[in-house]
Write an enzyme that holds these catalytic residues in place. Structure first.
Site, PDB file in Angstrom:
ATOM      1  N   PRO A 228       0.400  -1.116   0.122  1.00 36.98           N
ATOM      2  CA  PRO A 228       0.095   0.331   0.433  1.00 36.98           C
ATOM      3  C   PRO A 228       0.916   1.295  -0.321  1.00 36.98           C
ATOM      4  O   PRO A 228       1.935   1.543   0.821  1.00 36.98           O
ATOM      5  CB  PRO A 228      -0.668   0.079   0.818  1.00 36.98           C
ATOM      6  CG  PRO A 228      -0.568  -0.779   2.246  1.00 36.98           C
ATOM      7  CD  PRO A 228       0.943  -2.173   1.455  1.00 36.98           C
ATOM      8  N   ASP A 402       6.259   2.454   1.491  1.00 37.85           N
ATOM      9  CA  ASP A 402       5.414   1.293   1.596  1.00 37.85           C
ATOM     10  C   ASP A 402       4.450   1.549   3.370  1.00 37.85           C
ATOM     11  O   ASP A 402       4.522   1.432   4.408  1.00 37.85           O
ATOM     12  CB  ASP A 402       5.803  -0.007   2.014  1.00 37.85           C
ATOM     13  CG  ASP A 402       5.173  -1.092   1.736  1.00 37.85           C
ATOM     14  OD1 ASP A 402       4.080  -1.235   2.569  1.00 37.85           O
ATOM     15  OD2 ASP A 402       6.188  -2.247   1.776  1.00 37.85           O
ATOM     16  N   HIS A 403       3.293   1.843   3.350  1.00 37.00           N
ATOM     17  CA  HIS A 403       2.891   1.627   4.546  1.00 37.00           C
ATOM     18  C   HIS A 403       2.975   0.481   5.528  1.00 37.00           C
ATOM     19  O   HIS A 403       2.080   1.051   6.428  1.00 37.00           O
ATOM     20  CB  HIS A 403       1.096   2.401   4.174  1.00 37.00           C
ATOM     21  CG  HIS A 403       0.687   3.476   4.899  1.00 37.00           C
ATOM     22  ND1 HIS A 403       1.634   3.979   5.994  1.00 37.00           N
ATOM     23  CD2 HIS A 403      -0.631   4.376   4.508  1.00 37.00           C
ATOM     24  CE1 HIS A 403       0.469   5.429   6.438  1.00 37.00           C
ATOM     25  NE2 HIS A 403      -0.093   5.537   5.958  1.00 37.00           N
ATOM     26  N   ARG A 404       2.674  -0.463   4.776  1.00 35.09           N
ATOM     27  CA  ARG A 404       3.027  -1.884   6.080  1.00 35.09           C
ATOM     28  C   ARG A 404       4.381  -1.031   6.821  1.00 35.09           C
ATOM     29  O   ARG A 404       4.213  -1.940   8.234  1.00 35.09           O
ATOM     30  CB  ARG A 404       2.589  -2.877   5.161  1.00 35.09           C
ATOM     31  CG  ARG A 404       2.019  -2.996   4.389  1.00 35.09           C
ATOM     32  CD  ARG A 404       2.065  -4.540   3.055  1.00 35.09           C
ATOM     33  NE  ARG A 404       3.273  -4.548   2.774  1.00 35.09           N
ATOM     34  CZ  ARG A 404       4.108  -4.975   2.314  1.00 35.09           C
ATOM     35  NH1 ARG A 404       3.581  -6.658   2.296  1.00 35.09           N
ATOM     36  NH2 ARG A 404       5.073  -5.094   1.166  1.00 35.09           N
TER      37      ARG A 404
END
Length: 430
Positions: A228, A402-404
Site C-alpha cells: 500500500p 510502503d505504508h505497511r
C-alpha cells in the site's frame, strides 16, 4: 563419465535465462576458466565459464533459446581420456528423466497434475520404437502445450527437436487450458496476451517481450498489489545546492570529476535515511528489517527497460566518489554488463526524471525496499524568500512509502530532512 553442463543460477533470484550465444562448438577442447557461453538474465548478459577440462561432446540447447530453466542440461563435455563419440549418448536418459516430472510441476492442484501426462506419452516413443531426439526445453514445452513430438521434424544438431520447431505445431488446446487454469489465482491481475488485446482493425505490430520487460511488469504489478503506497511531496529550493555544485566542480576539475545534481541528491537521500532510520526498512510479513547502512538504488534507463545500479553506503561516501561510481555503473548498465551484486539489493531508491522536464511524478516502490524518491525538474518559480516573493529555482520531490512498514509521520520526517539537506547542502560535505 560425461560431465553435464547445466544452466547456471547467475543470481540468487534467477529461475531461467536466455542462452544468447555459444562461444565454443562441438569438438572444441576447453579448460577450467575458459568462456563457454553468454547467458542473458532479466537484467544483464553474463559469461559462463568452464569448471572442468574436457572436450565439448554435444550442445543440447542452441544459441538464442529463451526461458531455459536453471539446472537444465545445456551441453555435455567428455571427462579426461574419454571418447567424445561415446559421451554424446550419455545425457539422453538424464534429459528424459528430467522432462517427465517437469510437466506437472507448475500445476498446484492435485486434480490437474495428470493433465500433461497424455501429451508427454506420444512424445516418448516414435512409431518405430526409437527415442525421439528433443531438447529438454522442447520436451517440457511440448508436454505443457499438448504437442506430439513424433509428428515434428527437428532442425537442431543431429535432427534434434528444439523450441523453434514447436512454433505452429498443432496443440491440444483444451488440455493446455485446463492445466493452466489452476495457476491463475496465484496472480491478482489476469495475464494479458496478444490475443486479449482487441484489434479494432488498427494497423499494428506485436513485439515479443524481453526477459527484462517481463520482470519489470511482474515486479511493478506485485509492488502495487502488495505494497500500500503513500505519497508525500515537498517543494525544494535548489539555489544553494546549485551554487555549491559549481564551487565543488571548479575544485574537482583537475581530478576529472564533475558532480551532477543527481549525485548530490543521492548523497542527500542516504544521509536523510541515516537520520530517519524508521524509513530505512523493509517489510517482511512477520518481521521488520532495519538497515544500518543506506544503499541507494538509482534508476537508469537502458534500451528495453530500466535497471537500478546501487551506490553502497552512499551516506558514508563523498559526493566525488558517488559521482565516479555512478558514471561507471551507468556505463556498465547501458552495455548490459552489470554484475548481480551491482544491481540487486539496495535499501531505498531514487528516480530522477527532471532532465526530461517532468515537473512531478510518483514512482512505484522497488520491493522489498520500503521507499523510493521521485525527483522532478528544477525550474524557475515564484517563491517566498525571507517573507518576500522572489524568483527561485525549485524542484518537487515525491516520496513513495510502503505504508505497511513506514508510518506517514516517519515518511514526512524523512521528506523534511531531505528538503533541509538539499536547501542547506554544506551538511552533505561535512
Amino acid at each position: 563419465m560425461p560431465i553435464e553442463l547445466k544452466m547456471p543460477a547467475l543470481s540468487p533470484t534467477m529461475e531461467e535465462g536466455t542462452l544468447a550465444k555459444w562461444l565454443v562448438k562441438e569438438g572444441d577442447t576447453v579448460q577450467s576458466g575458459d568462456l563457454l557461453a553468454e547467458i542473458e538474465t532479466d537484467k544483464a548478459t553474463m559469461e559462463y565459464e568452464a569448471i572442468d577440462d574436457g572436450v565439448i561432446a554435444q550442445i543440447l540447447i542452441p544459441a538464442g533459446t529463451d526461458n531455459v530453466k536453471v539446472g537444465t542440461v545445456i551441453a555435455v563435455i567428455t571427462g579426461e581420456g574419454e571418447d567424445a563419440g561415446t559421451a554424446k549418448a550419455a545425457p539422453a536418459p538424464a534429459a528424459k528423466a528430467e522432462a517427465a516430472p517437469a510437466a506437472p510441476a507448475p500445476t498446484p492442484a492435485p486434480a490437474a497434475a495428470p493433465a500433461p501426462a497424455p501429451a508427454a506419452a506420444p512424445a516418448a516413443l516414435a512409431a518405430s520404437g526409437d527415442r525421439i531426439k528433443a531438447s529438454p526445453l522442447a520436451k517440457r514445452l511440448a508436454a505443457s502445450q499438448g504437442i506430439d513430438l513424433s509428428t515434428l521434424t527437428g532442425t537442431g544438431p543431429g535432427g534434434r527437436i528444439v523450441k523453434a520447431d514447436l512454433e505452429g505445431a498443432p496443440t491440444a488446446a483444451p488440455a493446455a487450458t485446463a492445466s493452466a487454469s489452476p495457476a491463475a489465482p496465484a496472480a491478482s491481475a489476469p495475464i494479458m496476451t496478444s490475443e486479449a488485446i482487441p484489434d479494432f482493425g488498427i494497423p499494428h505490430e506485436d513485439t515479443k517481450l524481453s526477459g527484462m520487460r517481463k520482470t519489470i511488469a511482474r515486479r511493478l504489478t506485485e509492488s502495487m498489489q502488495q505494497s500500500p503506497h503513500i505519497y508525500l511531496t515537498v517543494d525544494i529550493r535548489l539555489d544553494a545546492l546549485l551554487k555549491l555544485r559549481g564551487e565543488l566542480n571548479a575544485s574537482l576539475e583537475s581530478r576529472g570529476v564533475k558532480l551532477s545534481v543527481n549525485d548530490m541528491l543521492i548523497k542527500a537521500l542516504a544521509v536523510a535515511l541515516e537520520r530517519v532510520p524508521a524509513c530505512n526498512v523493509s517489510f517482511g510479513g512477520d518481521v521488520m528489517r532495519q538497515y544500518s547502512r543506506a544503499d541507494i538504488s538509482v534508476a537508469v534507463s537502458i534500451p528495453g527497460g530500466l535497471i537500478t545500479p546501487i551506490i553502497t553506503d552512499a551516506g558514508g561516501k563523498s559526493m566525488s566518489k558517488i559521482s565516479t561510481e555512478m558514471g561507471e555503473l551507468a556505463a556498465k548498465a547501458k552495455e548490459g554488463k552489470l554484475q548481480p551484486a551491482e544491481y540487486q539489493g539496495g535499501t531505498a531508491s531514487i528516480s530522477n526524471m527532471g532532465m526530461m522536464g517532468i515537473k512531478q511524478f510518483t514512482a512505484v516502490i522497488n520491493p522489498p525496499q520500503g521507499m523510493i524518491m521521485a525527483i522532478g525538474a528544477g525550474e524557475k518559480r515564484p517563491y517566498v524568500v525571507d517573507d518576500a516573493l522572489a524568483i527561485a529555482t525549485v524542484m518537487s520531490a515525491t516520496g513513495s512509502f510502503d505504508h505497511r512498514a513506514i508510518d506517514g509521520a516517519d515518511g514526512a520526517l524523512l521528506m523534511k530532512t531531505f528538503k533541509e539537506l538539499v536547501e542547506n547542502p554544506l551538511g552533505l560535505v561535512a
